[in-house]
Scaffold this motif. Structure first.
Motif, short mmCIF file in Angstrom:
data_model
loop_
_atom_site.label_atom_id
_atom_site.label_comp_id
_atom_site.label_asym_id
_atom_site.label_seq_id
_atom_site.Cartn_x
_atom_site.Cartn_y
_atom_site.Cartn_z
N GLU A 30 0.61 -1.07 0.09
CA GLU A 30 -0.05 -0.29 0.38
C GLU A 30 0.61 1.78 0.24
N ASN A 31 2.35 1.30 0.71
CA ASN A 31 2.98 2.55 0.83
C ASN A 31 3.82 3.15 -0.54
N THR B 241 1.09 4.50 -2.27
CA THR B 241 0.26 5.60 -1.59
C THR B 241 1.59 7.25 -1.59
N GLU B 242 2.60 6.23 -1.53
CA GLU B 242 3.17 8.11 -1.41
C GLU B 242 4.45 7.96 -2.42
N GLU C 107 -9.54 4.82 -0.21
CA GLU C 107 -9.50 5.38 -1.39
C GLU C 107 -8.64 4.48 -2.60
N VAL C 108 -7.26 3.81 -1.30
CA VAL C 108 -6.13 3.05 -2.36
C VAL C 108 -7.22 1.09 -2.51
#
Length: 83
Positions: free
Chosen positions: A29-30, A33-34, A68-69
């Protein structure tokens, strides 16, 4: 340089390749998102949604929305494709 749906699908599959993904592995996930989603413009973000839906329709990955992810998981067909 604007990314189209084809580029985005390649990015997703390349990330699975980089992590030597196997069936049921998920993209961290990071990373989404990042390192990926923040650098897409509004049009590319819409194309991102289309890209994951197309990959899912082809049976390459499964996804579920987690807020949202999306959580993107590789299928057996996807694992065979990237190896």
């Amino acid at each position: 340089m604007s990314r189209d749906i084809k580029d985005i699908k390649k990015d997703i599959l390349d990330q699975f390749r980089a992590m030597e993904g196997e069936e049921n592995d998920a993209i961290p996930e990071n990373w989404l998102t990042e390192e990926y989603l923040p650098f897409l413009n509004a049009f590319e973000k819409r194309d991102f949604e289309k890209a994951i839906k197309q990959l899912a329709a082809k049976g390459v990955l499964k996804y579920e929305m987690k807020g949202e992810v999306p959580r993107l998981k590789l299928t057996e067909k996807g694992a065979n494709l990237i190896h």
